[in-house]
Write an enzyme that holds these catalytic residues in place. Structure first.
Site, PDB file in Angstrom:
ATOM      1  N   LYS A 160     -11.351  -4.240  -3.715  1.00 16.46           N
ATOM      2  CA  LYS A 160     -12.174  -3.027  -3.870  1.00 16.46           C
ATOM      3  C   LYS A 160     -11.375  -1.916  -4.526  1.00 16.46           C
ATOM      4  CE  LYS A 160     -13.552  -3.984   0.721  1.00 16.46           C
ATOM      5  NZ  LYS A 160     -13.889  -3.696   2.080  1.00 16.46           N
ATOM      6  N   LYS A 187      -5.234 -10.318  -6.340  1.00 18.75           N
ATOM      7  CA  LYS A 187      -6.468 -10.702  -5.647  1.00 18.75           C
ATOM      8  C   LYS A 187      -7.614  -9.776  -6.065  1.00 18.75           C
ATOM      9  CE  LYS A 187      -5.994  -7.955  -1.496  1.00 18.75           C
ATOM     10  NZ  LYS A 187      -5.872  -7.756  -0.094  1.00 18.75           N
ATOM     11  N   LYS A 192       0.814  -1.218   0.000  1.00 18.32           N
ATOM     12  CA  LYS A 192       0.000   0.000   0.000  1.00 18.32           C
ATOM     13  C   LYS A 192       0.844   1.263   0.000  1.00 18.32           C
ATOM     14  CE  LYS A 192      -4.499  -1.455   1.386  1.00 18.32           C
ATOM     15  NZ  LYS A 192      -5.558  -1.466   2.395  1.00 18.32           N
TER      16      LYS A 192
HETATM   17  P1  TYM Z   1     -10.990  -6.072   4.047  1.00 15.86           P
HETATM   18  O1  TYM Z   1     -12.010  -5.026   4.307  1.00 15.86           O
HETATM   19  O2  TYM Z   1      -9.976  -5.812   2.989  1.00 15.86           O
HETATM   20  O3  TYM Z   1     -11.685  -7.450   3.694  1.00 15.86           O
HETATM   21  C1  TYM Z   1     -12.703  -8.042   4.504  1.00 15.86           C
HETATM   22  C2  TYM Z   1     -12.554  -9.549   4.491  1.00 15.86           C
HETATM   23  O4  TYM Z   1     -12.597 -10.063   3.150  1.00 15.86           O
HETATM   24  C3  TYM Z   1     -11.458 -10.877   2.906  1.00 15.86           C
HETATM   25  N1  TYM Z   1     -11.058 -10.719   1.485  1.00 15.86           N
HETATM   26  C4  TYM Z   1     -10.882 -11.733   0.637  1.00 15.86           C
HETATM   27  N2  TYM Z   1     -10.993 -13.077   0.791  1.00 15.86           N
HETATM   28  C5  TYM Z   1     -10.758 -13.845  -0.296  1.00 15.86           C
HETATM   29  N3  TYM Z   1     -10.410 -13.339  -1.519  1.00 15.86           N
HETATM   30  C6  TYM Z   1     -10.292 -12.002  -1.716  1.00 15.86           C
HETATM   31  N4  TYM Z   1      -9.955 -11.522  -2.919  1.00 15.86           N
HETATM   32  C7  TYM Z   1     -10.526 -11.138  -0.601  1.00 15.86           C
HETATM   33  N5  TYM Z   1     -10.486  -9.782  -0.437  1.00 15.86           N
HETATM   34  C8  TYM Z   1     -10.818  -9.538   0.845  1.00 15.86           C
HETATM   35  C9  TYM Z   1     -10.380 -10.332   3.846  1.00 15.86           C
HETATM   36  O5  TYM Z   1      -9.381 -11.304   4.089  1.00 15.86           O
HETATM   37  C10 TYM Z   1     -11.194 -10.011   5.070  1.00 15.86           C
HETATM   38  O6  TYM Z   1     -11.381 -11.158   5.872  1.00 15.86           O
HETATM   39  N6  TYM Z   1      -7.836  -5.299   7.843  1.00 15.86           N
HETATM   40  C11 TYM Z   1      -9.068  -5.953   7.461  1.00 15.86           C
HETATM   41  C12 TYM Z   1     -10.251  -5.530   8.311  1.00 15.86           C
HETATM   42  C13 TYM Z   1     -10.046  -5.733   9.773  1.00 15.86           C
HETATM   43  C14 TYM Z   1     -10.066  -6.963  10.475  1.00 15.86           C
HETATM   44  C15 TYM Z   1      -9.823  -6.617  11.840  1.00 15.86           C
HETATM   45  C16 TYM Z   1     -10.247  -8.294  10.110  1.00 15.86           C
HETATM   46  C17 TYM Z   1      -9.827  -4.734  10.668  1.00 15.86           C
HETATM   47  N7  TYM Z   1      -9.683  -5.265  11.916  1.00 15.86           N
HETATM   48  C18 TYM Z   1      -9.782  -7.587  12.842  1.00 15.86           C
HETATM   49  C19 TYM Z   1     -10.193  -9.251  11.125  1.00 15.86           C
HETATM   50  C20 TYM Z   1      -9.962  -8.910  12.472  1.00 15.86           C
HETATM   51  C21 TYM Z   1      -9.386  -5.591   6.027  1.00 15.86           C
HETATM   52  O7  TYM Z   1      -8.972  -4.574   5.529  1.00 15.86           O
HETATM   53  O8  TYM Z   1     -10.245  -6.457   5.409  1.00 15.86           O
END
Ligand code: TYM
Length: 335
Positions: free
Chosen positions: A201, A198, A115
């Site tokens: 968004k 991957k 990032k």
């Molecule tokens: P975020 O918002 O990017 O994504 C949310 C969840 O979706 C999963 N994910 C995917 N799984 C499979 N294939 C993909 N292409 C894909 N893109 C996203 C992510 O692994 C996630 O589970 N930092 C985290 C949010 C967060 C969080 C936490 C998660 C903040 N605090 C505490 C768990 C525990 C994030 O940006 O996810």
């Protein structure tokens, strides 16, 4: 058993989020009933501000993402659903844990490297410390299970390291070590335009992802235009090792039908994508159409969503309070 997980309220919920995480949140919520314990799910709005977000858009996205989670089966009467900013304990514990985490640990995070890119000097301090806030998110609730996609694994391993160091430094057994809960075949859904990236968004091309708000025609178009290769499908999953785009479409099909990719291939071996893609598109339409219509219904009532988040945050704050108090006490800080 305590299940905790979060999602950033930016953009739309896409198929990667759904298959990699949210669908499993809903199954865990259903299976935890009767076993004791609870599910805590939140919108990571404090994570979203590590890069600039338009305030009006962010506000709308918090409500929109909450509605999307409910449309995917998260039931705010059975699970605790809230947004981070409403529970100040997240930011408080994050500060404390900033003093436990080491610069070197954070510097090794691949998401930070991706990032920040070449512009590290210009990145926010929050973007660097992002995984510490994530550690606070789960440690605050003594999470035992954290359902996430593969891309969050490194952040959760860091949370375990931070918890272990805090417990050891202060001679306490305050934090439970969280277990990442990563699904098998849908842990990393890839972009429809590039099998090595991957689904995300932040990809500028909307054709790279299926959003849960896409209408039937958009879903069919995106699958029709998805990058593939000319070879037919083989009868064994191992033979797809060097065909990332084909592998991704078969993995999506398998996840949608709750089957293994191998068994999907056994049914479709010898088929070209001209035949496989329409079958996949049809499955996607069947899965997404009901979610989309529930989402439209919930989105029409932002006041109801707001009330759900307010109630969820009060419940979350109650659960978080003893752990936060324990951290201040361990540090010798009078309050
Ligand atoms: P975020 O918002 O990017 O994504 C949310 C969840 O979706 C999963 N994910 C995917 N799984 C499979 N294939 C993909 N292409 C894909 N893109 C996203 C992510 O692994 C996630 O589970 N930092 C985290 C949010 C967060 C969080 C936490 C998660 C903040 N605090 C505490 C768990 C525990 C994030 O940006 O996810």
């Amino acid at each position: 058993m305590r299940v905790v997980s979060g999602i950033q309220p930016t953009g739309n919920l896409h198929l990667g989020n759904y298959l990699g995480a949210i669908r499993r949140w809903a199954t865990m919520q259903d299976s935890i009933e009767g076993e004791g314990g609870e599910c805590i799910f939140f919108l990571a709005d404090l994570h979203a501000i590590t890069v600039f977000n338009d305030p009006a858009e962010l506000r709308a996205n918090v409500n929109g993402m909450a509605a999307a989670l409910i449309a995917c089966g998260i039931d705010p009467d059975r699970s605790i659903l809230f947004n981070q900013a409403r529970v100040p304990a997240h930011a408080e514990l994050a500060w404390i844990l900033n003093c436990t985490a080491r610069m070197g640990w954070l510097g090794r995070m691949t998401q930070w490297k991706d990032k920040a890119g070449k512009n590290r000097e210009g990145a926010s301090v929050g973007l660097f410390a992002y995984p510490v806030l994530q550690a606070a998110d789960v440690l605050l609730y003594q999470a035992t299970h954290v359902p996430v996609g593969e891309d969050q694994k490194q952040h959760l391993e860091l949370a375990r390291d931070i918890a272990t160091k805090f417990n050891t430094d202060y001679g306490v057994e305050l934090f439970t070590l969280p277990e990442p809960h990563i699904g098998k075949d849908a842990a990393r859904i890839m972009s429809l335009r590039d099998g090595s990236a991957k689904m995300s968004k932040s990809d500028p091309s909307d054709m790279s992802r299926i959003n849960l708000t896409d209408d039937d025609d958009a879903i069919v178009q995106k699958i029709r235009k998805a990058k593939t290769d000319p070879a037919p499908l083989p009868d064994s999953w191992d033979e797809l090792a060097d065909r990332p785009e084909a592998r991704n479409l078969v993995a999506i099909y398998a996840a949608l039908t709750d089957r293994t990719p191998q068994s999907v291939l056994e049914d479709h071996a010898g088929q070209g994508f001209g035949a496989f893609k329409p079958a996949l598109a049809e499955l996607l339409v069947q899965t997404i159409a009901p979610i989309r219509s529930r989402l439209a219904a919930f989105s029409a009532d932002p006041a109801a969503i707001d009330a759900i988040l307010a109630k969820g945050s009060a419940r979350a704050a109650d659960i978080a309070a003893p752990t936060l108090a324990g951290a201040y006490q361990a540090l010798g800080l009078p309050r």
